[in-house]
Design a protein around this motif. Structure first.
Motif, PDB file in Angstrom:
ATOM      1  N   PHE A 318      -0.501 -12.764  -1.831  1.00 53.70           N
ATOM      2  CA  PHE A 318      -0.688 -11.478  -1.181  1.00 53.70           C
ATOM      3  C   PHE A 318      -0.223 -10.317  -2.055  1.00 53.70           C
ATOM      4  CE2 PHE A 318      -1.044 -14.347   2.320  1.00 53.70           C
ATOM      5  CZ  PHE A 318      -1.980 -13.749   3.135  1.00 53.70           C
ATOM      6  N   GLN A 319      -0.704  -9.143  -1.708  1.00 54.51           N
ATOM      7  CA  GLN A 319      -0.281  -7.941  -2.413  1.00 54.51           C
ATOM      8  C   GLN A 319       0.961  -7.348  -1.755  1.00 54.51           C
ATOM      9  OE1 GLN A 319      -4.192  -6.113  -1.849  1.00 54.51           O
ATOM     10  NE2 GLN A 319      -4.051  -5.414  -3.979  1.00 54.51           N
ATOM     11  N   VAL A 320       1.655  -6.543  -2.535  1.00 54.36           N
ATOM     12  CA  VAL A 320       2.859  -5.882  -2.039  1.00 54.36           C
ATOM     13  C   VAL A 320       2.721  -4.388  -2.301  1.00 54.36           C
ATOM     14  CG1 VAL A 320       5.355  -5.665  -2.311  1.00 54.36           C
ATOM     15  CG2 VAL A 320       4.257  -7.903  -2.599  1.00 54.36           C
ATOM     16  N   ALA A 321       3.050  -3.584  -1.312  1.00 50.15           N
ATOM     17  CA  ALA A 321       3.093  -2.135  -1.530  1.00 50.15           C
ATOM     18  C   ALA A 321       4.539  -1.691  -1.408  1.00 50.15           C
ATOM     19  CB  ALA A 321       2.237  -1.432  -0.487  1.00 50.15           C
ATOM     20  N   LEU A 322       4.966  -0.853  -2.321  1.00 47.79           N
ATOM     21  CA  LEU A 322       6.327  -0.320  -2.254  1.00 47.79           C
ATOM     22  C   LEU A 322       6.232   1.192  -2.224  1.00 47.79           C
ATOM     23  CD1 LEU A 322       9.422  -0.265  -2.528  1.00 47.79           C
ATOM     24  CD2 LEU A 322       9.163  -0.680  -4.952  1.00 47.79           C
ATOM     25  N   MET A 323       6.700   1.775  -1.151  1.00 50.91           N
ATOM     26  CA  MET A 323       6.578   3.217  -1.021  1.00 50.91           C
ATOM     27  C   MET A 323       7.933   3.899  -1.037  1.00 50.91           C
ATOM     28  SD  MET A 323       5.028   5.525   1.976  1.00 50.91           S
ATOM     29  CE  MET A 323       6.616   5.806   2.688  1.00 50.91           C
ATOM     30  N   ALA A 324       8.027   4.961  -1.827  1.00 52.51           N
ATOM     31  CA  ALA A 324       9.253   5.746  -1.898  1.00 52.51           C
ATOM     32  C   ALA A 324       8.938   7.176  -1.476  1.00 52.51           C
ATOM     33  CB  ALA A 324       9.792   5.711  -3.322  1.00 52.51           C
ATOM     34  N   ARG A 371      -6.610  -6.945  -7.950  1.00 52.40           N
ATOM     35  CA  ARG A 371      -6.017  -7.119  -9.279  1.00 52.40           C
ATOM     36  C   ARG A 371      -4.608  -6.533  -9.327  1.00 52.40           C
ATOM     37  NH1 ARG A 371      -9.339  -4.066 -12.996  1.00 52.40           N
ATOM     38  NH2 ARG A 371     -10.339  -3.397 -11.065  1.00 52.40           N
ATOM     39  N   ALA A 372      -4.441  -5.370  -8.669  1.00 55.12           N
ATOM     40  CA  ALA A 372      -3.096  -4.790  -8.596  1.00 55.12           C
ATOM     41  C   ALA A 372      -2.304  -5.608  -7.583  1.00 55.12           C
ATOM     42  CB  ALA A 372      -3.164  -3.338  -8.171  1.00 55.12           C
ATOM     43  N   GLN A 373      -1.314  -6.333  -8.065  1.00 54.84           N
ATOM     44  CA  GLN A 373      -0.594  -7.233  -7.152  1.00 54.84           C
ATOM     45  C   GLN A 373       0.563  -6.526  -6.457  1.00 54.84           C
ATOM     46  OE1 GLN A 373      -0.454 -10.051 -10.603  1.00 54.84           O
ATOM     47  NE2 GLN A 373      -0.480 -11.569  -8.960  1.00 54.84           N
ATOM     48  N   VAL A 374       1.226  -5.671  -7.205  1.00 54.43           N
ATOM     49  CA  VAL A 374       2.270  -4.847  -6.601  1.00 54.43           C
ATOM     50  C   VAL A 374       1.871  -3.403  -6.849  1.00 54.43           C
ATOM     51  CG1 VAL A 374       4.703  -4.185  -6.656  1.00 54.43           C
ATOM     52  CG2 VAL A 374       4.053  -6.569  -7.062  1.00 54.43           C
ATOM     53  N   VAL A 375       1.869  -2.599  -5.796  1.00 58.50           N
ATOM     54  CA  VAL A 375       1.516  -1.200  -5.971  1.00 58.50           C
ATOM     55  C   VAL A 375       2.701  -0.350  -5.552  1.00 58.50           C
ATOM     56  CG1 VAL A 375      -0.193   0.569  -5.521  1.00 58.50           C
ATOM     57  CG2 VAL A 375      -0.798  -1.830  -5.229  1.00 58.50           C
ATOM     58  N   VAL A 376       3.174   0.463  -6.481  1.00 64.51           N
ATOM     59  CA  VAL A 376       4.327   1.308  -6.188  1.00 64.51           C
ATOM     60  C   VAL A 376       3.845   2.742  -6.100  1.00 64.51           C
ATOM     61  CG1 VAL A 376       6.622   1.996  -6.954  1.00 64.51           C
ATOM     62  CG2 VAL A 376       5.748  -0.269  -7.553  1.00 64.51           C
ATOM     63  N   GLY A 377       4.357   3.489  -5.158  1.00 56.95           N
ATOM     64  CA  GLY A 377       3.923   4.877  -5.074  1.00 56.95           C
ATOM     65  C   GLY A 377       4.611   5.651  -3.974  1.00 56.95           C
TER      66      GLY A 377
END
Ligand code: ADP
Ligand code: MG
Length: 693
Positions: A318-324, A371-377
């Protein structure tokens, strides 16, 4: 539809114009009038003899007109002398008509209400409300007179009349306003019935305890505040249930990936980190979405915990999103994650508002096809045009800027993958327990209550700004010994532009005083790339001193920085100071924080700076902050879902919160069907919005 649910236009005398004014008071239905509570009361139930009247009293006085003359003082006025056998008093009118003057013929009996003030003729009532009596036995009011919060163009008498109509409706059909807290619970929790509470508050008996009403400590007021808090808590629980009833992917532990990751880390996890990770792993293994808040003081190592959780999702494909909440912080997380995960062959992408054009499209495509497995933003991650391929876990750093609505919106981001993502929320704001139960009733809470070993507590001193040269010397010394320092400008200026100018001026003056040091500047008006460059230069040690506005408040991690100067700390909240201070004390050298205040300090400020000097315990600081500033400020309430309460006040009613939690539990056992109407009563539209998602 019952009578109380009718539009206010159904009442006598309410047309379009009045309805608009009432809407400004958030009154649209008849029932809303019942929940529009008085600010205070006047006692018009007794006639006060003139001799016992004191300046400042609000009272009803009745007497005979002795004389009524137009007098020319500084301003022309009508002066009516009124005597009641006990004494004599003047009524003074600056605005009056000839007819009014005529009315006050000697011997006429007048009853009036006003505030007594010392005037030219002794005690006077200025512009009292009055009535000429034809029959001296006209009864006085039989209850205290409520004074309501109102709005322009709607006077007390009119509003009182409307609320009176609503109360009449209620009396005619009390069943139209169900008490959703059943009798058994009212008894157990010692609560008056809803009907009794409302009628009491709108029409208190003459012997009502005015002091406790004024303090909003009266049992009837507390009952309503409790009900409102209950409704909010129930609504958070509903949000939770709604999300929890979705399907989430049951994630594997990702033990292999995690083990690889851990062997590459230069440290081992603290016991608290491991415990919290176990709690998270338990959640992730389930088929319903995790809703977990991880609270950990600044520097407690939340980022590593987030990375470990991410590895579970990645292991499951699965993909992971990390939001700050800010670009600086997002950028920082991006770098950490890239540094950690890239060598493991994991693709980490970056998405923020400032990413434009083709780069943005490419990133979005990579997110969309997985393709983007971890997305930080930043928040940009959760905009409508960002589609994930298989989002399994969303990590949100700094909870207090992420509300219930966003949490609900997150569900949609997993749609393409067929699942609602697990949610991991991290905050450094230590939320006192009672408050957490109310403000975050939709989340499970884990606490990282241990700092990594070898941290020396930051020594904090408060120094008046006239000793600034000494502080500058101290920076010189620290930096020539190879350490780094922050200079934080907390700014007086209202506008961001001026703030940034002031920070530039500080940088310049420090540059003049410390020509041997490399000094950088970050502030909110710089481009994200510029900020990132400066931060990077500071991180790798090219800069000795970083002058910054409070943009560095969250998350920045430069272990070699061991000195922080905070200018005008008296302007900041304690939690904010604590967060700032958490930027130092991350390495193994002893760190210092200098609170460079501008004297003289108010007693309040002195107390606050004293707290900072005496403790580095985030929980104690948060408690104190709450005491001094109230929860709205501390939690950024507008986004917590506890915003905009009608009657309750989180700070004032804090002692109710434990009972609210108990009551919520009991109610869900005894009368679960009451939950939705209660939420509807207090949150109305907002709750409706939860229902739609
Ligand atoms: P925060 O909880 O404030 O987000 P971070 O995750 O930024 O804290 O961690 C602060 C610093 O502590 C980082 O440099 C991080 O690498 C380091 N760190 C985290 N966990 C540990 C640990 N168990 N032992 C030593 N250092 C750690
Ligand atoms: Mg952090």
């Amino acid at each position: 539809m019952n009578e109380l649910e009718q539009d206010v236009r159904a009442l006598k005398g309410v047309g379009e114009a009045l309805a608009v004014k009432l809407a400004r008071l958030r009154i649209s239905q008849v029932a809303d009038l019942l929940f529009h509570l008085p600010l205070r009361y006047q006692d018009r139930t007794r006639i006060t003899p003139i001799t016992t009247l004191r300046s400042g009293d609000e009272a009803v006085v009745e007497g005979d007109v002795a004389a009524a003359d137009i007098v020319k003082g500084r301003r022309r006025s009508l002066l009516v002398r009124l005597k009641d056998g006990s004494g004599i008093l003047s009524l003074r009118f600056f605005h009056f008509s000839p007819a009014q003057h005529q009315q006050f013929r000697p011997g006429v009996r007048v009853r009036c209400f006003g505030e007594a003030r010392a005037g030219a003729t002794g005690l006077e009532l200025y512009h009292p409300e009055y009535r000429v009596l034809s029959d001296s036995d006209a009864p006085v009011e039989d209850h205290l007179t409520p004074i309501y919060p109102t709005t322009e163009g709607l006077n007390q008498a009119r509003l009182r009349g409307l609320i009176g109509q609503a109360l009449d409706c209620l009396d005619a059909s009390p069943e139209a306003l169900p008490d959703w807290i059943p009798e058994t619970l009212r008894q157990r929790f010692d609560l008056p019935a809803l009907y009794d509470a409302l009628t009491y508050l709108h029409r208190p008996p003459p012997d009502a305890d005015l002091a406790s009403l004024a303090d909003t400590r009266h049992p009837t007021q507390r009952r309503l505040a409790l009900e409102e808090l209950l409704a909010h808590q129930l609504s958070l629980r509903q949000v939770r249930l709604k999300i929890r009833s979705d399907a989430a992917p049951a994630l594997p532990s990702g033990r292999n990936l995690q083990a690889t990751f851990l062997t590459r880390l230069p440290f081992s996890l603290t016991g608290a980190q491991r415990r919290v990770l176990d709690e998270i792993a338990g959640d992730l293994a389930c088929r319903s979405p995790m809703l977990r808040l991880v609270q950990g003081d600044v520097g407690s190592g939340k980022t590593v915990v987030a990375a470990m959780a991410a590895l579970s999702a990645l292991a499951g494909g699965f993909q992971v999103a990390l939001m700050a909440p800010t670009e600086i912080l997002a950028e920082q997380h991006y770098r950490s994650f890239q540094e950690w995960l890239d060598p493991m062959g994991i693709d980490v992408a970056w998405l923020a508002g400032k990413l434009k054009g083709k780069a943005r499209l490419d990133t979005k495509t990579a997110i969309g096809d997985g393709r983007a497995q971890v997305v930080v933003g930043t928040h940009a991650l959760f905009q409508d045009d960002v589609h994930f391929h298989r989002l399994g876990l969303a990590i949100i750093d700094e909870q207090h800027r992420f509300g219930v609505h966003q949490r609900l919106a997150l569900r949609e981001k997993g749609e393409a993958g067929g699942f609602t993502p697990h949610q991991l929320v991290m905050t450094a704001t230590p939320i006192p327990r009672t408050l957490a139960m109310s403000a975050y009733a939709d989340l499970d809470i884990s606490v990282i209550d241990e700092l990594p070993p070898g941290r020396t507590p930051v020594k904090t001193v408060a120094i008046p700004d006239e000793r600034r040269p000494e502080v500058v010397d101290r920076i010189r010394q620290a930096c020539t010994e190879g350490r780094q320092a922050y200079w934080v400008c907390t700014l007086i200026e209202e506008s961001e532009a001026l703030q940034c100018q002031a920070a530039e001026a500080t940088r310049d003056s420090l540059g003049d005083a410390l020509p041997e040091l490399a000094i950088g500047l970050v502030h909110g008006r710089m481009k994200a790339t510029e900020k990132a460059e400066v931060m990077e230069a500071f991180k790798v040690g090219e800069l000795d001193l970083l002058v910054a506005t409070t943009v560095i408040e969250v998350g920045v991690d430069v272990p070699n920085a061991s000195l922080m100067i905070i200018e005008n700390p008296e302007r900041l909240g304690l939690s904010q100071l604590h967060q700032l201070r958490g930027r130092v004390g991350r390495g193994d050298t002893e760190s210092f924080c200098v609170l460079l205040y501008h004297p003289p300090l108010s007693a309040h400020s002195r107390e606050r700076l004293g707290v900072m000097r005496d403790t580095s315990d985030g929980f104690r600081i948060a408690e104190k902050d709450l005491e001094l500033r109230g929860p709205g400020e501390v939690l950024g309430t507008r986004q917590t879902g506890l915003a905009q309460m009608k009657i309750a006040d989180l700070e004032r009613d804090r002692d109710l919160l434990d009972r609210v939690t108990l009551l919520a539990k009991s109610l869900l056992e005894l009368a679960p069907e009451a939950s939705t109407p209660l939420i509807h009563r207090w949150l109305g539209e907002e709750a409706g919005r939860y229902g739609q998602v």
